[in-house]
Design a protein around this motif. Structure first.
Motif, PDB file in Angstrom:
ATOM      1  N   VAL A 118       7.693   0.307  -3.887  1.00  0.00           N
ATOM      2  CA  VAL A 118       7.716  -0.827  -2.851  1.00  0.00           C
ATOM      3  C   VAL A 118       8.920  -1.253  -2.854  1.00  0.00           C
ATOM      4  O   VAL A 118       9.593  -1.824  -3.967  1.00  0.00           O
ATOM      5  CB  VAL A 118       6.446  -1.910  -3.087  1.00  0.00           C
ATOM      6  N   ILE A 119       9.569  -1.244  -1.806  1.00  0.00           N
ATOM      7  CA  ILE A 119      11.158  -1.826  -1.802  1.00  0.00           C
ATOM      8  C   ILE A 119      11.227  -3.023  -0.748  1.00  0.00           C
ATOM      9  O   ILE A 119      10.578  -3.058   0.136  1.00  0.00           O
ATOM     10  CB  ILE A 119      11.761  -0.848  -1.445  1.00  0.00           C
ATOM     11  N   GLY A 120      11.855  -3.818  -1.223  1.00  0.00           N
ATOM     12  CA  GLY A 120      12.305  -5.011  -0.189  1.00  0.00           C
ATOM     13  C   GLY A 120      11.413  -6.493  -0.682  1.00  0.00           C
ATOM     14  O   GLY A 120      11.453  -7.283  -0.016  1.00  0.00           O
ATOM     15  N   PRO A 166       5.067   5.878  10.181  1.00  0.00           N
ATOM     16  CA  PRO A 166       5.744   6.341   9.070  1.00  0.00           C
ATOM     17  C   PRO A 166       7.171   6.907   9.516  1.00  0.00           C
ATOM     18  O   PRO A 166       7.090   7.599  10.610  1.00  0.00           O
ATOM     19  CB  PRO A 166       5.002   7.365   8.447  1.00  0.00           C
ATOM     20  N   TRP A 167       8.058   7.036   8.875  1.00  0.00           N
ATOM     21  CA  TRP A 167       9.399   7.753   8.772  1.00  0.00           C
ATOM     22  C   TRP A 167       9.450   8.747   7.801  1.00  0.00           C
ATOM     23  O   TRP A 167       8.653   8.527   6.720  1.00  0.00           O
ATOM     24  CB  TRP A 167      10.562   6.751   8.671  1.00  0.00           C
ATOM     25  N   TYR A 168      10.021  10.163   8.065  1.00  0.00           N
ATOM     26  CA  TYR A 168       9.832  11.145   7.150  1.00  0.00           C
ATOM     27  C   TYR A 168      11.367  11.479   7.035  1.00  0.00           C
ATOM     28  O   TYR A 168      12.169  11.644   7.825  1.00  0.00           O
ATOM     29  CB  TYR A 168       9.220  12.341   7.858  1.00  0.00           C
ATOM     30  N   THR A 207       8.107   9.927   2.536  1.00  0.00           N
ATOM     31  CA  THR A 207       7.383   9.309   3.670  1.00  0.00           C
ATOM     32  C   THR A 207       7.679   7.741   3.358  1.00  0.00           C
ATOM     33  O   THR A 207       7.656   7.258   2.145  1.00  0.00           O
ATOM     34  CB  THR A 207       5.817   9.325   3.650  1.00  0.00           C
ATOM     35  N   ILE A 208       8.025   6.819   4.459  1.00  0.00           N
ATOM     36  CA  ILE A 208       8.169   5.328   4.200  1.00  0.00           C
ATOM     37  C   ILE A 208       7.550   4.906   5.327  1.00  0.00           C
ATOM     38  O   ILE A 208       7.424   5.239   6.322  1.00  0.00           O
ATOM     39  CB  ILE A 208       9.830   5.366   4.649  1.00  0.00           C
ATOM     40  N   LEU A 209       6.659   3.703   4.903  1.00  0.00           N
ATOM     41  CA  LEU A 209       5.947   3.131   5.679  1.00  0.00           C
ATOM     42  C   LEU A 209       6.158   1.641   5.611  1.00  0.00           C
ATOM     43  O   LEU A 209       6.117   0.922   4.473  1.00  0.00           O
ATOM     44  CB  LEU A 209       4.459   3.474   5.255  1.00  0.00           C
ATOM     45  N   GLN A 210       6.440   1.091   6.619  1.00  0.00           N
ATOM     46  CA  GLN A 210       6.605  -0.473   6.609  1.00  0.00           C
ATOM     47  C   GLN A 210       5.516  -1.334   6.821  1.00  0.00           C
ATOM     48  O   GLN A 210       4.908  -1.065   7.668  1.00  0.00           O
ATOM     49  CB  GLN A 210       7.985  -0.815   7.347  1.00  0.00           C
ATOM     50  N   LEU A 211       5.503  -2.417   5.961  1.00  0.00           N
ATOM     51  CA  LEU A 211       4.549  -3.646   6.168  1.00  0.00           C
ATOM     52  C   LEU A 211       5.338  -4.773   6.522  1.00  0.00           C
ATOM     53  O   LEU A 211       6.410  -5.135   5.937  1.00  0.00           O
ATOM     54  CB  LEU A 211       3.608  -3.856   4.873  1.00  0.00           C
ATOM     55  N   LEU A 215       7.098 -11.337   5.206  1.00  0.00           N
ATOM     56  CA  LEU A 215       6.886 -10.316   4.271  1.00  0.00           C
ATOM     57  C   LEU A 215       7.360  -9.042   4.875  1.00  0.00           C
ATOM     58  O   LEU A 215       6.575  -8.550   5.830  1.00  0.00           O
ATOM     59  CB  LEU A 215       5.649 -10.319   3.405  1.00  0.00           C
ATOM     60  N   ALA A 216       8.534  -8.358   4.382  1.00  0.00           N
ATOM     61  CA  ALA A 216       9.109  -7.134   5.020  1.00  0.00           C
ATOM     62  C   ALA A 216       9.074  -6.234   4.020  1.00  0.00           C
ATOM     63  O   ALA A 216      10.206  -6.336   3.347  1.00  0.00           O
ATOM     64  CB  ALA A 216       9.959  -7.271   6.033  1.00  0.00           C
ATOM     65  N   VAL A 217       8.355  -5.218   3.746  1.00  0.00           N
ATOM     66  CA  VAL A 217       8.659  -4.404   2.660  1.00  0.00           C
ATOM     67  C   VAL A 217       8.414  -2.835   3.036  1.00  0.00           C
ATOM     68  O   VAL A 217       7.537  -2.616   4.030  1.00  0.00           O
ATOM     69  CB  VAL A 217       7.748  -4.510   1.364  1.00  0.00           C
ATOM     70  N   ASN A 218       8.943  -2.068   2.560  1.00  0.00           N
ATOM     71  CA  ASN A 218       8.792  -0.315   2.619  1.00  0.00           C
ATOM     72  C   ASN A 218       7.885   0.064   1.591  1.00  0.00           C
ATOM     73  O   ASN A 218       8.156  -0.031   0.191  1.00  0.00           O
ATOM     74  CB  ASN A 218      10.002   0.321   2.897  1.00  0.00           C
ATOM     75  N   CYS A 219       7.011   0.887   1.795  1.00  0.00           N
ATOM     76  CA  CYS A 219       6.633   1.731   0.644  1.00  0.00           C
ATOM     77  C   CYS A 219       7.131   3.226   0.985  1.00  0.00           C
ATOM     78  O   CYS A 219       7.124   3.855   1.871  1.00  0.00           O
ATOM     79  CB  CYS A 219       5.022   1.791   0.818  1.00  0.00           C
TER      80      CYS A 219
HETATM   81  C1  LIG Z   1      12.740   0.269   5.747  1.00  0.00           C
HETATM   82  O1  LIG Z   1      12.665   1.649   5.982  1.00  0.00           O
HETATM   83  C2  LIG Z   1      13.393   1.702   7.349  1.00  0.00           C
HETATM   84  C3  LIG Z   1      13.493   3.042   7.787  1.00  0.00           C
HETATM   85  O2  LIG Z   1      14.081   3.871   6.862  1.00  0.00           O
HETATM   86  C4  LIG Z   1      14.901   0.825   7.137  1.00  0.00           C
HETATM   87  O3  LIG Z   1      15.243   1.030   8.601  1.00  0.00           O
HETATM   88  C5  LIG Z   1      14.513  -0.412   6.737  1.00  0.00           C
HETATM   89  O4  LIG Z   1      15.914  -1.003   6.563  1.00  0.00           O
HETATM   90  C6  LIG Z   1      13.825  -0.357   5.358  1.00  0.00           C
HETATM   91  N1  LIG Z   1      13.611  -1.829   5.049  1.00  0.00           N
HETATM   92  C7  LIG Z   1      13.742  -2.261   3.743  1.00  0.00           C
HETATM   93  C8  LIG Z   1      13.304  -3.658   3.169  1.00  0.00           C
HETATM   94  O5  LIG Z   1      14.320  -1.503   2.907  1.00  0.00           O
END
Ligand SMILES: *[C@@H]1O[C@H](CO)[C@@H](O)[C@H](O)[C@H]1NC(C)=O
Length: 323
Positions: free
Chosen positions: A158-160, A203-205, A217-221, A171-175
């Protein structure tokens, strides 16, 4: 000559079941396998009174393994890209079965092949072909497909994530999953319930640098935090990753509710300056005194978050006491 044999074989295949009864009763081949892993292929057959002439294994119509009990060396292996037959099995077969062994058509070890060091090339259609003895050489087969997956080497990340969140914060995070083939499915849960679709982006790939055939795979919440998201001061977010039916993992984060600002936040430098002016060196000692906390606290569960903003509260209380 070739044409005659083929026609003959086809006719025999068509009538095999009725005329001779020889049949493949079960082909045990896993439909999903893992790169670098192994698979056991088992071909069960019923000769119905016929004698076994051969068992042959094919991948995508190319033979890689053959068992002919009447041969001096009953087992033969044909090199094929992505197909590595477990050698000690061949040896075990060979040493146990030197010379003709035509009376042992039901020997279970003759119908098992273990493949190891699976690679992407190992994927394909596997066929077991069983033939009865001459003069008819009735031949029957069954075939099954194997998919070879590259599994993630790690759980999702989990990033961000920020250190703390308050009600009405975003709350904005990427898995992100580590590379896999096929791509990993990701899912977000808020307090153990599937996150509403409007909170999800992606999702983004992303093509993996190390493996161009694999994807991350990236999925944002992303959502605005409300009172009800915090149960007893805690919000749980969970990211689940899966590649059915072989792989499943998850990562859980607990987010503590930070105290909502009762008073307008005062920059720390300003407070320090004021405190130094009024109390001088006594400040340090006073700050360590835990007593004032209990009085101002109406939610036991946010004790930890109070600790975070402990110094400012102490200072405010002290300022109040003075005036
Ligand atoms: C989440 O991923 C998207 C797509 O790669 C990117 O544009 C965005 O900046 C990312 N957000 C965080 C918090 O990392």
């Amino acid at each position: 000559m070739m044409g005659e044999i083929n026609v003959y074989t086809i006719i025999l295949l068509l009538f095999a079941k009725q005329a001779f009864g020889i049949r493949v009763t079960e082909l045990t081949v896993p439909s999903h396998a893992v790169e670098d892993g192994s698979v056991l292929l088992q071909c069960h057959y019923d000769l119905e009174g016929d004698m076994l002439y051969s068992i042959k294994w094919y991948k995508d119509n190319r033979e890689f393994f053959r068992y002919v009990p009447s041969n001096n060396i009953p087992f033969s292996y044909f090199p094929l890209n992505g197909v590595t037959v477990y050698v000690s099995i061949i040896h075990a077969y060979a040493s146990a079965r030197i010379g003709p062994a035509r009376d042992q058509e039901k020997d279970s070890s003759s119908n098992v092949v273990k493949l190891v060091n699976l690679t992407p090339e190992s994927a394909g259609l596997y066929r077991c072909e069983v033939s009865g003895e001459g003069p008819y050489f009735v031949t029957v087969f069954d075939e099954k497909k194997i998919r070879v997956h590259l599994l993630p080497y790690d759980r999702p990340r989990v990033i961000g994530l920020q250190e703390e969140y308050k009600v009405s914060d975003i709350l904005a995070v990427n898995c992100t999953s580590s590379r896999s083939r096929p791509q990993t499915q990701l899912k977000w849960l808020i307090n153990n319930e599937a996150a509403p679709r409007r909170h999800i982006t992606g999702p983004w790939y992303r093509i993996s640098d190390e493996r161009p055939d694999a994807r991350e795979t990236i999925l944002q919440l992303r959502f605005i935090l409300k009172e009800e998201h915090f149960k007893n001061g805690l919000l749980q977010i969970k990211c689940q990753s899966s590649i059915a039916p072989l792989y499943q993992d998850e990562i859980v984060h607990h987010i503590m509710r930070a105290e909502d600002s009762i008073l307008d936040p005062i920059p720390e430098e300003v407070i320090n300056e004021e405190v130094n002016k009024m109390f001088g060196q006594h400040t340090q000692r006073e700050e360590r005194d835990p007593i004032p906390i209990a009085e101002s606290q109406n939610d036991r569960n946010s004790a930890a978050t109070f600790r975070a903003s402990y110094s400012s509260i102490v200072i405010i209380l002290l300022l109040k006491a003075i005036s």
